[in-house]
Design a protein around this motif. Sequence first.
Motif, PDB file in Angstrom:
ATOM      1  N   GLN A 175     -11.157  -8.659   1.785  1.00  0.00           N
ATOM      2  CA  GLN A 175     -11.958  -7.448   1.869  1.00  0.00           C
ATOM      3  C   GLN A 175     -13.156  -7.673   2.790  1.00  0.00           C
ATOM      4  N   LEU A 204      -7.837  -0.757  10.169  1.00  0.00           N
ATOM      5  CA  LEU A 204      -7.197  -1.190   8.937  1.00  0.00           C
ATOM      6  C   LEU A 204      -5.908  -0.448   8.642  1.00  0.00           C
ATOM      7  N   ARG A 205      -5.645   0.634   9.384  1.00  0.00           N
ATOM      8  CA  ARG A 205      -4.374   1.329   9.201  1.00  0.00           C
ATOM      9  C   ARG A 205      -3.205   0.458   9.656  1.00  0.00           C
ATOM     10  N   SER A 224      -3.878  -3.706   3.244  1.00  0.00           N
ATOM     11  CA  SER A 224      -5.038  -4.105   2.448  1.00  0.00           C
ATOM     12  C   SER A 224      -4.665  -4.471   1.017  1.00  0.00           C
ATOM     13  N   ALA A 225      -3.424  -4.183   0.613  1.00  0.00           N
ATOM     14  CA  ALA A 225      -2.955  -4.586  -0.710  1.00  0.00           C
ATOM     15  C   ALA A 225      -2.235  -5.928  -0.678  1.00  0.00           C
ATOM     16  N   THR A 279       0.833  -1.200   0.000  1.00  0.00           N
ATOM     17  CA  THR A 279       0.000   0.000   0.000  1.00  0.00           C
ATOM     18  C   THR A 279       0.865   1.247   0.000  1.00  0.00           C
ATOM     19  N   TYR A 283     -11.835   2.571   6.017  1.00  0.00           N
ATOM     20  CA  TYR A 283     -12.411   1.460   5.260  1.00  0.00           C
ATOM     21  C   TYR A 283     -11.814   1.425   3.858  1.00  0.00           C
ATOM     22  N   THR A 284     -11.909   0.265   3.236  1.00  0.00           N
ATOM     23  CA  THR A 284     -11.313   0.071   1.912  1.00  0.00           C
ATOM     24  C   THR A 284     -12.285   0.471   0.799  1.00  0.00           C
ATOM     25  N   THR A 285     -11.718   0.727  -0.368  1.00  0.00           N
ATOM     26  CA  THR A 285     -12.527   1.004  -1.562  1.00  0.00           C
ATOM     27  C   THR A 285     -13.278  -0.245  -2.011  1.00  0.00           C
ATOM     28  N   LEU A 312      -6.564  -1.064  -4.125  1.00  0.00           N
ATOM     29  CA  LEU A 312      -6.577  -2.025  -3.026  1.00  0.00           C
ATOM     30  C   LEU A 312      -6.409  -1.353  -1.664  1.00  0.00           C
ATOM     31  N   GLY A 313      -6.377  -0.019  -1.658  1.00  0.00           N
ATOM     32  CA  GLY A 313      -6.085   0.703  -0.423  1.00  0.00           C
ATOM     33  C   GLY A 313      -7.310   1.191   0.321  1.00  0.00           C
ATOM     34  N   LEU A 314      -7.054   2.030   1.325  1.00  0.00           N
ATOM     35  CA  LEU A 314      -8.102   2.653   2.124  1.00  0.00           C
ATOM     36  C   LEU A 314      -8.587   3.919   1.433  1.00  0.00           C
TER      37      LEU A 314
END
Length: 499
Positions: free
Chosen positions: A448, A436-437, A441-442, A9, A416-418, A396-398
């Motif tokens: 997800q 999620l920080r 998330s990538a 990310t 939250y993620t996209t 894939l990020g926030l």
Amino acid sequence: MNIHTAPLTALLFSMLNQTAAGTPLETAEFWQKNGKDSLHAAEQLTANQRFAKNVILFVGDGMGISTVTAARILEGQGKPNHRGGEENQLEFERFPYVALSKTYGANQQTPDSAPTMSAIITGVKTNEGVLSVSSEVNRKEKDLNVVNRYQVKTLLEQAEQHGLSTGVVTTARLTHATPAACYAHTSERDWESDAQLPADTAIGDIARQLVNFGYGNGLEVALGGGRSMFLPASQADPEDEGKTGGRKDGLDLTRQWLKQYPKAAYVYDKAGFDAVDPETTEHLLGLFERSHMEYEYDRPSDRGGEPSLSQMTEKAIDLLAKNPKGYFLMVEAGRIDLAHHAGNAFRALTDTIELSNAVRTAVNKTDAADTLIVVTADHSHTFTIAGYPERGNPILGLVKHPGAKNFALDKNGQPYTTLGYANGPGYRGPGKRPDLRSLDSAHPDFLQEAAVPLELETHAAEDVAIYATGPKAYLFHGVQEQSYIYQVMAHALQFKPGR
């Protein structure tokens, strides 16, 4: 694997925060020119009204429009000098003709792959779980006479009857629903080998139907996974130590393949695949895993080695193109669907990108004047792209809003993620969402978040896209029943339905 770090990310954010030299400013003049250029290109389109010598059908299993969009952006964000990734195009998105396909089955609002692929390859919509039989057949019908009475001929079978060569390529098991619909007729998609068959039925299992395919001179190419469906339980698997085949009847269908076809080859690893000479091989069976093949991201670490979808497509075309009468080839990116079921967007999207690569391979190896190429999906998934992220935000990020320094937060103060799912294994539970920080998330293993807790994420019911180029491609237009795809392909090859 540890997903509590965020190197991928962070790298994506770093890439996107750099202004690439030569990247055009998106002024009003830029967009006016962009629109005029697109309009001019559209005005130059001339419908290819010739009939086709060859047809190649690509199926992205579960490749809904949101999957195409997210894969387009992910691929674009990995390219130099991108403007954010959103402007990118996958190979098949460059095709001149696009339509929408209504995917419902005869008895399903949200369908599975068996009736959807049956509709695509036979022109007949049918029931949940059955393959290339009409809706008069109930799922798990054991009477062979009933199945035979209501079986409907597939385009692949017609192609063999007309003297064309045929092939089926997939990253799933060759006996899985989508590839099986091309050559098998059964009341149960899960009857892949005799080990799954009820004792009181004479219906042949799907693996036997592939090897015993009775049209023309048989399938010329069959490449994918599912080795355990073809080998007896008494036989050690050639790749996976301590594992055996799965058949209870003692048959080795790979040996039968070699015995019944002249100039035949059977391969199970990359070395064997590479050694196959299409010029001297007439029938090629490749079974590269006991079950499904690896995801594209995981393929390099496979013990025995596996060809990519692009490599299998290339080999198949080289072998089939020897026939002066032409060929029909079906290529499935089967693991897009399985990654979505697992709630794993990374692998779903990277397998979609590899499908795009396979389509590019086919485009480069064929003549647009005589080869119709169709790219579609059998159904969609509950996969979403949402949250108002700024342009170029890592897909894939926030979520980060345009111009904001910090991530967007939900009502509980959490980022939250996209990307997300309406249901599936990524459900964290009320009050249980992690920050999620602290996660990446990538990361390829990240799941997800899902709104509804399910062991596996489900299909979705919205329309999917059809992309086409070549002879008769212009006939793909508007919103069509999924069974219409068969009609165009059959018409392009000058086949009459069912004949």
